[in-house]
Design an enzyme around this catalytic site. Structure first.
Site, PDB file in Angstrom:
ATOM      1  N   TYR A 127       0.848  -1.191   0.000  1.00  0.00           N
ATOM      2  CA  TYR A 127       0.000   0.000   0.000  1.00  0.00           C
ATOM      3  C   TYR A 127       0.883   1.240   0.000  1.00  0.00           C
ATOM      4  CZ  TYR A 127      -3.493   3.469   0.977  1.00  0.00           C
ATOM      5  OH  TYR A 127      -4.306   4.574   0.873  1.00  0.00           O
ATOM      6  N   GLN A 189     -10.401   0.758   2.095  1.00  0.00           N
ATOM      7  CA  GLN A 189     -11.003  -0.105   1.073  1.00  0.00           C
ATOM      8  C   GLN A 189      -9.937  -0.879   0.300  1.00  0.00           C
ATOM      9  OE1 GLN A 189     -11.261   3.188   1.307  1.00  0.00           O
ATOM     10  NE2 GLN A 189     -11.109   4.226  -0.664  1.00  0.00           N
ATOM     11  N   ASN A 212      -2.888   6.365   7.044  1.00  0.00           N
ATOM     12  CA  ASN A 212      -3.505   7.133   8.121  1.00  0.00           C
ATOM     13  C   ASN A 212      -4.159   6.192   9.127  1.00  0.00           C
ATOM     14  OD1 ASN A 212      -5.894   6.264   6.927  1.00  0.00           O
ATOM     15  ND2 ASN A 212      -6.312   8.217   5.931  1.00  0.00           N
ATOM     16  N   SER A 237       3.071   9.513  10.912  1.00  0.00           N
ATOM     17  CA  SER A 237       4.508   9.607  11.147  1.00  0.00           C
ATOM     18  C   SER A 237       4.830  10.350  12.434  1.00  0.00           C
ATOM     19  CB  SER A 237       5.172  10.311   9.960  1.00  0.00           C
ATOM     20  OG  SER A 237       6.563  10.165  10.007  1.00  0.00           O
ATOM     21  N   GLN A 259       8.868  16.072   9.712  1.00  0.00           N
ATOM     22  CA  GLN A 259       7.841  15.115  10.104  1.00  0.00           C
ATOM     23  C   GLN A 259       6.485  15.777  10.237  1.00  0.00           C
ATOM     24  OE1 GLN A 259       8.075  11.589  10.448  1.00  0.00           O
ATOM     25  NE2 GLN A 259       9.747  12.335   9.182  1.00  0.00           N
ATOM     26  N   GLU A 326       8.943   6.121  16.148  1.00  0.00           N
ATOM     27  CA  GLU A 326       9.211   5.610  14.801  1.00  0.00           C
ATOM     28  C   GLU A 326      10.619   6.036  14.363  1.00  0.00           C
ATOM     29  OE1 GLU A 326       7.349   6.053  10.287  1.00  0.00           O
ATOM     30  OE2 GLU A 326       6.920   7.567  11.809  1.00  0.00           O
ATOM     31  N   HIS A 327      10.908   7.320  14.478  1.00  0.00           N
ATOM     32  CA  HIS A 327      12.227   7.863  14.147  1.00  0.00           C
ATOM     33  C   HIS A 327      12.834   8.487  15.399  1.00  0.00           C
ATOM     34  CE1 HIS A 327       9.725   8.384  10.411  1.00  0.00           C
ATOM     35  NE2 HIS A 327      10.757   7.738   9.893  1.00  0.00           N
ATOM     36  N   ASP A 360      14.358   8.519   4.922  1.00  0.00           N
ATOM     37  CA  ASP A 360      13.086   8.506   4.208  1.00  0.00           C
ATOM     38  C   ASP A 360      13.273   8.172   2.739  1.00  0.00           C
ATOM     39  OD1 ASP A 360      11.125   8.899   6.053  1.00  0.00           O
ATOM     40  OD2 ASP A 360      10.841  11.031   5.670  1.00  0.00           O
ATOM     41  N   GLU A 414       2.841 -34.740  29.873  1.00  0.00           N
ATOM     42  CA  GLU A 414       1.729 -33.927  29.388  1.00  0.00           C
ATOM     43  C   GLU A 414       0.479 -34.756  29.128  1.00  0.00           C
ATOM     44  OE1 GLU A 414       3.151 -31.722  26.026  1.00  0.00           O
ATOM     45  OE2 GLU A 414       4.362 -30.374  27.269  1.00  0.00           O
TER      46      GLU A 414
END
EC number: 1.1.1.23
Length: 431
Positions: A127, A189, A212, A237, A259, A326-327, A360, A414
């Site tokens: 994606y 979707q 998002n 981000s 960012q 994240e960064h 990036d 067991e």
């Protein structure tokens, strides 16, 4: 940006200071995403066309990008952009190829060999978001390791523009990594379509890519249903900068803004033991913000971000590990000496001349990274993300005779008699 003194905050205030904006809207999106996924599962392409018309403002006859559209994209992009993407592909390939696993074999006992063999995931879905700006770099970051892994089929979805086309740079980026099955489809979707399949979109074994809060929620829901695995929770981000008094305020401000311009739900944090540095960074933020084409977006992100004064740099690392960014940028005089203090981060950038923007685009590391604190348990995308590690074992008669008693004893403990019998029969003894 809000300026806070960590030493003056209560426990609740500290928790609030590190709360990400997306966490406050997750409950609002969950039901909407579930409804959308159910609609795509039930009505397939019909639902996709209606949803695309509603959210992207275009009605599509076909979701697939045609050969003619690929050719048009190829002719449309500037030569310097093509060269930059080719250079980035080469470095991404170099870094990811170096980290590839080749499997291994070891004799764990005489006559007993255990192995790990590496196999590519059959069909993967990538994606590439384009909500506030197209991201051809994401196509590179996902397409290169998918190619190196040897996946049989790679599908890519990216949102259409209002004229029904796809950003040409995204299409060229896809081609540069060998991806030709591209579909004009975005948002939750697209995730639903790649997970469950429709007449037009093939179902995929694993889904990759940032997005998002709706995309992130959709990925988590399809993973929970068992329809498809996902790379990680990769949402809005974020960056956390730890800076000392010697840091360059202009550099730090530029990194924070790089960012913030991603989207209004991005978050940026600065931790420093220097009041003077924090003040200078705030001044630089105001100066640089006025020059940005996406100033309005960055301003919204900054409104929910923080400049935090800490007593010591050690405190800053403790806060960072709690936040798990994240960064993580270490704008410090001896950044590598501090690297051992990092316990949780998607990607780390050392020193004044390693801006997050290099990662990036073109340093070679992957920019698809865990967000929202997921870096405590997840890693960024790599070639291994597109592969399965399969265990193999082989025992000779001497091998099972040597270790079989161990299995029989454990199986009996067991209460699993059939397990014990399967071993004992081969040993020629009674279970």
């Amino acid at each position: 940006m809000n300026t806070l003194d960590w030493t003056q905050l209560t426990a609740d205030a500290r928790t609030q200071a590190l709360t990400r904006p997306v966490q406050t809207v997750a409950t609002q999106t969950r039901e909407a995403v579930a409804t959308l996924i159910a609609d795509v599962r039930a009505r397939g392409d019909v639902a996709l066309r209606e949803i695309t018309a509603r959210f992207d403002g275009v009605t599509l006859e076909s979701f697939a990008v045609s050969d003619a559209e690929f050719a048009a994209a190829d002719a449309a992009i500037a030569p310097e952009l093509r060269q930059a993407m080719q250079d980035a592909v080469a470095r991404i390939d170099t870094f990811h190829r170096a980290g590839m696993s080749e499997g291994y074999a070891v004799e764990t006992a005489p006559g007993v060999v255990c192995e790990k063999i590496v196999r590519p995931i059959g069909r993967v879905g990538l994606y590439v978001p384009a909500g506030s700006a197209p991201l051809p770099s994401t196509a590179l970051m996902l397409g290169v390791p998918a190619r190196l892994a040897g996946c049989r089929e790679v599908v890519l979805c990216t949102p259409p523009r209002k004229d029904g086309s796809v950003d040409p740079a995204v299409l060229v980026a896809a081609q540069l990594t060998g991806v030709r099955r591209v579909f004009k489809l975005g948002g939750a979707q697209a995730i639903a379509a790649m997970a469950y399949g429709t007449d037009s979109i093939p179902s995929c074994d694993k889904l990759f890519g940032p997005g998002n809060s709706f995309v992130t929620e959709a990925k988590q829901q399809v993973a929970q249903s068992g329809a498809a695995a996902i790379d990680m929770p990769a949402g809005p981000s974020e960056v956390l900068v730890i800076a000392d008094a010697g840091a360059q305020p202009a550099f730090v401000a530029a990194d924070l803004l790089s960012q913030a311009e991603h989207g209004p739900d991005s978050q940026v944090l600065l931790l420093s033991d220097s009041d003077a540095l924090i003040t200078a960074v705030q001044e630089q933020l105001d100066l640089q913000l006025a020059q940005l084409s996406r100033a309005d977006i960055a301003r919204q992100a900054l409104a929910q971000s923080r400049l935090i004064k800490v007593a010591t740099l050690q405190d800053a690392f403790e806060i960072s590990n709690r936040y798990a960014p994240e960064h993580l940028i270490l704008a410090l005089r001896e950044p590598r000496a501090w690297l051992a203090q990092v316990e949780a981060a998607g990607s780390v950038f050392l020193g004044d001349y390693t801006p997050e923007a290099l990662g990036d685009y073109c340093s070679g590391t992957n920019h698809v990274l865990p967000t929202s604190g997921a870096a405590r348990a997840y890693s960024g995308v790599s070639v291994a993300s597109f592969q399965n590690m399969v265990s193999v074992q082989a025992a000779s008669k001497a091998g099972i005779d040597g270790i079989g008693a161990c299995a029989v004893i454990l199986a009996r403990a067991e209460g699993l008699d059939a397990h014990a019998n399967a071993v004992a029969l081969r040993m020629g003894v009674a279970a």
